[in-house]
Design an enzyme around this catalytic site. Structure first.
Site, PDB file in Angstrom:
ATOM      1  CD  GLU A 766      -2.908  -0.140   2.520  1.00 19.18           C
ATOM      2  OE1 GLU A 766      -3.109   1.030   2.878  1.00 19.18           O
ATOM      3  OE2 GLU A 766      -3.196  -1.132   3.191  1.00 19.18           O
ATOM      4  CB  CYS A 800      -1.271   7.073   1.902  1.00 18.76           C
ATOM      5  SG  CYS A 800      -1.897   5.861   2.996  1.00 18.76           S
TER       6      CYS A 800
END
Ligand SMILES: Cc1cc2nc3c(=O)[nH]c(=O)nc-3n(C[C@H](O)[C@H](O)[C@H](O)COP(=O)(O)OP(=O)(O)OC[C@H]3O[C@@H](n4cnc5c(N)ncnc54)[C@H](O)[C@@H]3O)c2cc1C
Length: 1013
Positions: A766, A800
């Site tokens: 990720e 993020c």
């Protein structure tokens, strides 16, 4: 000034709260209320042709049909859209979505018919071709095909203004007062200069000035004794953009003085001033402000200070007691406007999101009605000190209140002086009928919204929707299909007939996810007691060793892998249920240790209280969700259909030793999520936490051991990432890698795995993204600004999912940017242990320096629009770790080459016709993590969703804070490999699928087939 504070009563169940209310009505009063209420409805129905537009409109176009919803959408957005092209698209989309024929001629109200027949377009504004006159659908199709026709747009804008004028008494206070002077039904008003709450200091100033001007004007133009004169209503949220319990100091410094000034002015002009009731989490702080106003000696002789109290709130009775006490202790008369409450649906949602222990309001309409009557009785009892004002459009409520009034006398033995109130445009016929039938109906005041239509329609549509709900009296009042006996019912009997007072389809926030998974516990930031508790944790004087002092040497990596590999057979042998129970124990332990982790997260990672609490909750949810998922995945064998005489079983077995590498931005949640996913599926783990946050990781590791994870199944090695990776990825025992961090490191890991001999191993990565939010001109600017602030600057932009690129349709970009810059001014950047801080530090001084370099570079390519000042108080965090939030305008998406992991927002304008290209450009950067969309156009939303690479798309909300099991999180392209964390497919990747096929006929024939009947 000493202020008497309101302390929320201890939490009880809804049943306890309701039963604690004293019986509001006697049997005889209940019977009388039913009879009178029904009489009012019958009387009003007999005069249906006199009903005002709005009642008819709501009945025809409520929430129950597509056309009603389409009209609401149009009304909510159309007037604020500056550009014709977007307005036309909205018109075409909304009008095409209804079956308008079904309404034609159904209502005898001119207004409704006009709406039906194309919203005031009939003949008068647009010349209709003869052949279309009898065919509304065909006619609308015709119109929408030619949606660019300016006449249609103009006509619809006009129609929306007409709808607006049904709610708004005047666009300015002058206009409103003129109308009040000439229209007898508006002679007694409480004027409300409404709009959305203030987002900026400038907004607040503007609202304050508008209130001052209105009070002056009302004071000049109306006569009579105080309660017979028109008055003003104020919203505290209009007086300061940071009006909340957390910002108590600021409230005292800025908001209270403003509220006091308004009260003094109203007192001097001899008019009443009521403080409107807003959200439940502002209740305590609103009462603090009200107490300060009530305690002001300069207005003591003025009986015009009033407070709205919401009966749906479970603290309503306590609030009335508190107001009565204020009145007693300050020796002054006060007023209370009793309402049921306007924000029921959004309050229920908010309580669920926040994981509150109890809903702050009742969950059934009849409970609110009973609470209203109990509060009404209390107001009559206190009427020597409190002037009661009953705001309602409900015939039963009116009748029951009148019944109570008849049985109460003030201390001098006189009938109690009180009034009813209604909203402008609603309840007109009902009160008219009440005036006709009932000799003792007191004065009725009209709550009269004032302001420009374009600003008000979004707010007004919310009011409309609330009153269009099926449970609402207004919705059913004039509907002949609903028998009068069903419209006017006795709420006490309804409660008595219930098996549970709590609504059986509205689970408590803790039980939101059903019986198999408990929701995590949140914090009620509206209560002073919770705020003080959290503040104390944050102030703890925790001293931490340097991260480096925790590092282990590279030599330990190999040993850890060996031990984890040896532990694997035993750990995988545990039943999945036992492993899942360990995760659930860990979740509970973490919940119990919340305060310690809160302090640790603030101290080590620089998290603000809100962010730290959210992270702890996410961690708990990962544990509980993966426990449930593992039971589903591995708790039973799946049998697959096939030929007879054969059994096929699919099972998921663990892979071996997983290497888990987590980042510093979620040092608890991502660290734990990776590890528990691997462990619960039967793998063992060697984990490397982020270099900068080893304490959080070690504390959580200890907690996992205490929950029952065997020490040799989990090895946590704080150390430098590169050193770890180089050894770890060479280990023979390695069975898979799960990683969250930069794209560059993910690519390094990918290459290192590819270079290995032997089995091909899975990598779950990720990574980041250049996340955009696309805003068109149908979006509501206030909502956009709220969502942009939290998405771009929350967690100091170190998520993020954070917003990096705000794309604004050029037509309304200036308006939004102006509001955004104003709202940025109110951000507090500083000490993360201070509860009022919005933006804390970034992770290290070198990260801050890197962000400053990025900002400098971007300023050369674009234009710096705004930077926010850093507070002088940065606590124990060195100043060089702070980056003041920045807003930079760029001309081209190409200017933004990389993700800047901090509070830096880039903004880009686009023209409508450029939208497809903008989408192409966003795709071309290769990232695909999150995308925000703010639009009222379904077509735009669909087009963007279909065209984006983003793994998580958020519409008309912020784009951070994915909820485990609800919004599985993870991206595509350069943003990650999937499967999504917190999603139904995550655990699969930690396992290997195995199929067992057994020929059951080999040992004695196909008995199942042979014994078939
Ligand atoms: C003059 C005036 C001033 C007002 N000022 C305010 C204010 O300051 N603050 C404010 O919040 N509202 C205010 N309102 C709105 C008010 O709170 C109500 O929303 C509105 O009047 C509808 O209530 P009713 O008695 O007219 O109708 P009803 O149809 O009898 O009641 C509808 C109300 O019941 C409640 N309800 C609906 N479903 C449920 C459920 N499942 N469980 C529990 N309760 C439920 C909700 O409060 C809903 O608004 C004001 C209204 C008026 C008339």
């Amino acid at each position: 000034m000493s202020v008497m504070t309101f302390i929320s009563p201890a939490l009880r169940s809804e049943t306890q709260d309701l039963t604690a209310l004293s019986a509001p009505l006697s049997i005889a009063e209940r019977q009388a209320a039913l009879e009178i209420g029904r009489g009012l409805v019958k009387g009003a129905r007999a005069r249906a042709n006199e009903r005002p537009y709005l009642d008819a409109f709501l009945q025809e176009f409520g929430l129950s049909n597509q056309e009603g919803i389409a009209l609401m959408c149009l009304a909510e957005a159309l007037l604020r859209i500056p550009d014709d092209e977007t307005a036309d698209r909205l018109i075409a989309e909304k009008l095409a979505s209804g079956n308008w024929d079904s309404h034609s001629g159904r209502s005898d109200s001119l207004f409704v018919n006009a709406s039906t027949w194309g919203l005031m377009l009939t003949g008068r504004l647009v010349e209709l071709p003869d052949e279309l006159r009898g065919n509304a659908n065909g006619w609308l199709r015709h119109l929408t095909q030619r949606a660019s026709e300016p006449l249609v747009r103009q006509a619809l804008r006009r129609a929306m203004k007409i709808i607006g004028s049904e709610f708004v008494v005047g666009r300015s206070i002058e206009e409103a007062l003129q109308r009040s002077a000439t229209d007898a039904s508006l002679a007694l008003c409480s004027f409300d200069m409404l709009g959305e709450g203030a987002r900026t200091d400038e907004d607040a100033r503007r609202y304050y000035d508008a209130y001052v001007a209105a009070i002056e004007q009302i004071g000049r133009s109306v006569e009579g004794s105080l309660h017979q004169r028109s008055s003003i209503s104020i919203k505290l949220s209009a007086l300061d953009p940071r009006y909340s319990a957390i910002h108590r100091e600021r409230v005292h410094e800025r908001l209270i003085p403003r509220a006091l000034e308004l009260a003094r002015l109203a007192a001097a002009r001899g008019i009443g001033l009521t403080v409107d009731a807003e959200e439940q989490d502002r209740l305590e702080i609103s009462l603090e402000i009200f107490a300060a106003m009530a305690g002001d000696p300069t207005t003591r002789d003025w009986p015009g200070l009033g407070l709205a109290v919401q009966a749906y709130g479970r603290r309503a009775m306590a609030v009335i007691d508190h107001v009565a006490e204020l009145s007693r202790s300050h020796g002054r008369a006060l007023a209370v406007r009793l309402v049921k409450g306007a924000y029921w649906d959004s309050e229920i949602k908010r309580a669920q999101e926040r994981g509150l222990a109890e809903y702050p309001l009742y969950t059934r309409k009849c409970s609110t009605d009973v609470s209203y009557l109990a509060c009404a009785r209390a107001l009559f009892t206190a009427s020597d000190r409190i002037y009661p004002q009953f705001a309602t459009h409900n015939a039963h409520t009116i009748a029951a209140v009148l019944g109570l009034a008849r049985t109460h006398r003030d201390t001098a033995g006189r009938a109690v002086d009180f009034e009813f109130q209604r909203l402008h445009g609603m309840g007109t016929l009902l009160y008219d009928e009440a005036r006709r039938q009932l000799t003792d109906l007191p004065r009725v005041r009209v709550y009269a919204p004032v302001g420009p239509h374009a600003d008000l329609l979004a707010y007004l549509v919310r009011r409309l929707l609330e009153n269009g709900a099926n449970t609402s009296f207004v919705n059913r009042f004039m509907d002949e299909r609903v028998p009068v006996e069903q419209v006017v019912t006795d709420p006490i009997s309804e409660i008595e007939a219930l098996t549970t007072v709590e609504h059986d389809r509205i689970p408590l926030p803790s039980h939101l996810y059903g019986p198999s998974r408990l929701n995590s516990r949140g914090v009620d930031f509206g209560r002073r007691s919770s705020i003080e508790e959290i503040g104390q944790c944050l102030r703890s004087t925790l001293t931490l060793p340097s991260p480096e002092s925790r590092y282990v040497t590279a030599g330990v990596v190999e040993t850890a892998f060996r031990a984890a590999s040896l532990a694997f057979p035993e750990w995988r042998g545990h039943p999945v249920d036992a492993r899942a129970e360990i995760l659930e124990r860990a979740a509970n332990l973490l919940d119990q240790s919340r305060d310690a982790f809160l302090a640790l997260l603030a101290r080590e990672a620089g998290k603000t209280a809100g962010d730290a609490i959210a992270e702890i909750r996410e961690t708990i949810e990962f544990c509980r969700y993966y426990a449930t998922s593992a039971r589903e995945l591995q708790g039973r064998v799946s049998f697959l259909d096939g030929v007879t005489g054969e059994r096929n079983e699919l099972s998921h077995v663990p892979r071996g030793v997983w290497c888990c590498i987590s980042p510093w931005n979620f040092p608890l949640a991502i660290f734990t999520g990776q590890i528990v996913a691997a462990l619960v599926t039967g793998n063992t783990v060697v984990a490397k936490p982020a270099e900068t946050t080893p304490e959080v990781a070690l504390a959580m590791t200890d907690l996992l051991y205490r929950a029952g994870v065997p020490r040799d199944a989990l090895h946590v090695l704080p150390m430098v990432g590169k050193e770890f990776g180089e050894v770890a990825l060479r280990q023979h025992a390695l069975a898979g890698v799960v990683f969250t961090g930069s794209t560059r490191t993910a690519q390094w890991l990918n290459r290192a795995l590819a270079a290995r001999d032997g089995a091909i191993l899975p990598l779950i990565a990720e990574t980041g993204g250049i996340n955009a939010m696309i805003v068109d001109s149908t979006a509501l600017p206030e909502q956009v600004v709220d969502d942009v602030l939290s998405s771009a600057f929350g967690s100091a932009g170190q998520r993020c999912s954070a917003l990096r690129l705000l794309c604004l349709q050029a037509d309304n970009a200036d308006r939004i940017l102006e509001m955004l810059e104003g709202a940025m001014n109110t951000l507090a950047v500083g000490d993360p242990t201070d509860l009022t801080t919005d933006v804390g530090p970034v992770i290290t001084a070198s990260a801050a320096a890197d962000l400053e370099r990025h900002i400098a570079q971007m300023c050369q390519r674009g234009r710096l629009r705004k930077r926010v000042a850093i507070s002088p108080n940065t606590g124990s965090v060195p100043r060089d770790r702070f980056v003041s939030p920045a807003l930079i305008e760029i001309d081209s998406i190409d200017a933004l080459e990389r993700e800047a992991f901090g509070p830096v927002l880039h903004v880009l304008r686009y023209r409508t016709e450029e939208l497809p290209r903008l989408l192409d450009d966003l795709r071309a950067n290769g990232y695909g993590l999150t995308l925000g969309i703010q639009t009222r156009l379904d077509g735009t939303r669909r087009m963007l969703f279909e065209g984006t690479l983003a793994g998580n798309v958020y519409v008309n909300r912020n784009m951070i804070g994915a909820v485990v099991g609800v919004q599985p999180f993870g991206g595509t392209g350069l943003s990650g490999t999937g499967p999504k964390a917190g999603g139904p497919n995550y655990l699969n990747r930690f396992t290997t699928e195995r199929v067992l096929t057994i020929n059951t006929t080999a040992t004695g024939g196909n008995t199942a087939l042979l014994t078939l009947e």
